[in-house]
Write an enzyme that holds these catalytic residues in place. Sequence first.
Site, PDB file in Angstrom:
ATOM      1  CE  LYS A  13      23.056   7.772   7.581  1.00  0.00           C
ATOM      2  NZ  LYS A  13      22.894   6.420   7.011  1.00  0.00           N
ATOM      3  CG  ASP A 138      20.369   9.868   5.120  1.00  0.00           C
ATOM      4  OD1 ASP A 138      19.180   9.525   5.228  1.00  0.00           O
ATOM      5  OD2 ASP A 138      21.312   9.072   5.038  1.00  0.00           O
TER       6      ASP A 138
HETATM    7  C1  LIG Z   1      18.937   4.766   2.781  1.00  0.00           C
HETATM    8  C2  LIG Z   1      19.846   5.719   3.496  1.00  0.00           C
HETATM    9  C3  LIG Z   1      19.591   5.581   4.999  1.00  0.00           C
HETATM   10  O1  LIG Z   1      20.183   6.515   5.782  1.00  0.00           O
HETATM   11  O2  LIG Z   1      21.123   5.309   3.120  1.00  0.00           O
HETATM   12  P1  LIG Z   1      22.661   5.789   3.127  1.00  0.00           P
HETATM   13  O3  LIG Z   1      22.886   6.644   1.890  1.00  0.00           O
HETATM   14  O4  LIG Z   1      22.933   6.545   4.368  1.00  0.00           O
HETATM   15  O5  LIG Z   1      23.460   4.535   3.017  1.00  0.00           O
HETATM   16  C4  LIG Z   1      19.514   7.145   3.063  1.00  0.00           C
HETATM   17  O6  LIG Z   1      18.184   7.490   3.348  1.00  0.00           O
HETATM   18  C5  LIG Z   1      19.836   7.531   1.661  1.00  0.00           C
HETATM   19  O7  LIG Z   1      19.933   8.934   1.708  1.00  0.00           O
HETATM   20  P2  LIG Z   1      20.873   9.755   0.751  1.00  0.00           P
HETATM   21  O8  LIG Z   1      22.223   9.115   0.665  1.00  0.00           O
HETATM   22  O9  LIG Z   1      20.767  11.181   1.164  1.00  0.00           O
HETATM   23  O10 LIG Z   1      20.126   9.453  -0.577  1.00  0.00           O
HETATM   24  P3  LIG Z   1      19.792  10.394  -1.811  1.00  0.00           P
HETATM   25  O11 LIG Z   1      21.041  11.064  -2.267  1.00  0.00           O
HETATM   26  O12 LIG Z   1      18.572  11.205  -1.482  1.00  0.00           O
HETATM   27  O13 LIG Z   1      19.386   9.258  -2.865  1.00  0.00           O
HETATM   28  C6  LIG Z   1      20.307   8.424  -3.558  1.00  0.00           C
HETATM   29  C7  LIG Z   1      19.499   7.428  -4.373  1.00  0.00           C
HETATM   30  O14 LIG Z   1      18.981   6.406  -3.503  1.00  0.00           O
HETATM   31  C8  LIG Z   1      17.645   6.065  -3.825  1.00  0.00           C
HETATM   32  N1  LIG Z   1      16.792   6.289  -2.643  1.00  0.00           N
HETATM   33  C9  LIG Z   1      17.230   7.053  -1.610  1.00  0.00           C
HETATM   34  C10 LIG Z   1      16.452   7.215  -0.486  1.00  0.00           C
HETATM   35  C11 LIG Z   1      15.185   6.586  -0.440  1.00  0.00           C
HETATM   36  N2  LIG Z   1      14.378   6.715   0.607  1.00  0.00           N
HETATM   37  N3  LIG Z   1      14.761   5.835  -1.491  1.00  0.00           N
HETATM   38  C12 LIG Z   1      15.555   5.683  -2.582  1.00  0.00           C
HETATM   39  O15 LIG Z   1      15.163   4.985  -3.512  1.00  0.00           O
HETATM   40  C13 LIG Z   1      17.267   6.908  -5.017  1.00  0.00           C
HETATM   41  O16 LIG Z   1      17.508   6.113  -6.157  1.00  0.00           O
HETATM   42  C14 LIG Z   1      18.268   8.032  -5.033  1.00  0.00           C
HETATM   43  O17 LIG Z   1      18.554   8.470  -6.320  1.00  0.00           O
END
Ligand SMILES: C[C@@](CO)(OP(=O)(O)O)[C@H](O)COP(=O)(O)OP(=O)(O)OC[C@H]1O[C@@H](n2ccc(N)nc2=O)[C@H](O)[C@@H]1O
Length: 291
Positions: A13, A138
Amino acid sequence: MQKDALVLPSPAKLNLMLHILGRREDGYHQLETVFQFLDYGDEMTFAVRDDGKICLHTPFEGVPHDQNLIVKAAKKLQEQSGCSLGIDIWIKKVLPMGGGIGGGSSNAATTLLGLNHLWQLNWDEDRLAALGLTLGADVPVFVRGRAAFAEGVGDILSPEYPEEPWYVVLKPQVSVSTAEIFSHPLLTRNTLPIKVRPVPKGNSRNDCEAVVTELYPDVRKALNLLGKYTEAKLTGTGSCIFGAFPNEASADKVLHLLTEPLTGFVAKGSNISMLHRTLQNLSKETGTRYS
Ligand SMILES: C[C@@](CO)(OP(=O)(O)O)[C@H](O)COP(=O)(O)OP(=O)(O)OC[C@H]1O[C@@H](n2ccc(N)nc2=O)[C@H](O)[C@@H]1O
Ligand SMILES: Nc1ncnc2c1ncn2[C@@H]1O[C@H](COP(=O)(O)OP(=O)(O)O)[C@@H](O)[C@H]1O
């Protein structure tokens, strides 16, 4: 491999924009983001086992078997559904890890949809998305497979229909930790909500970009390089960056000018994920509902 194995794509994505509105008491951030899929990703193969074991046969560097989101997704679905069957899983991994293109979340979602079919659970999309959210913010969008405007922690989804250009995606040689970016004191956390939908052009900023480029100069360099040819942006918390082009040939041309020492790829943006297109085709062929 068994002859009745199910082979499914697990696409990447992009976050076409990402605004951070605030932080909840549990530390998670309230976002507004537009998700679009790429016709590019990993390929996963699933074959049912009768002994209840969950076996991922492809090793991942730095990710122990039981920590892999694929295995976690399969185990949670097995536990919550009470299913006595197991699964063998193989993956051809092409998506860079820690790149902000959602490879781990996508793998988890493909696992949930694949096993829902193979184990004949008949869970609906809402139930699978809710389980997915416990694995990562995500995962739900990959379970639903439609481009979306996301609110909440990225889990409240409504349809969005962005253009579907060709993209150059570049991966700087650094891996960015999402948690590190979200805990940074200088992260912008007070962007006002967008009132108008679809998201008006000119709202394509990614609020993580300033902190990520400060901490990772290689990401700034890559943005500057691609920015000579088109508007270049960070996806998610990085480290991948991307830019849109009107056709495959123009994207290919720029990729070939840029890749050394970066790695990257060209892919078409899609508002229906290739996982869901594959599942729909399988449904037509077999007359079975897949999700
Ligand atoms: C910000 C995004 C945008 O797509 O970044 P990417 O990971 O794809 O770069 C995502 O929502 C990331 O989603 P995902 O990678 O599933 O995150 P998670 O495992 O749920 O969270 C990892 C960490 O990021 C922080 N976190 C994540 C999502 C959110 N809305 N707020 C947060 O503060 C939290 O500290 C959490 O412990
Ligand atoms: N199946 C998987 N694919 C990729 N990463 C995984 C997987 N399972 C666990 N992980 C862990 O999740 C982290 C984030 O991976 P990924 O989803 O690819 O990145 P991002 O969230 O930045 O898009 C990886 O660095 C890795 O430690």
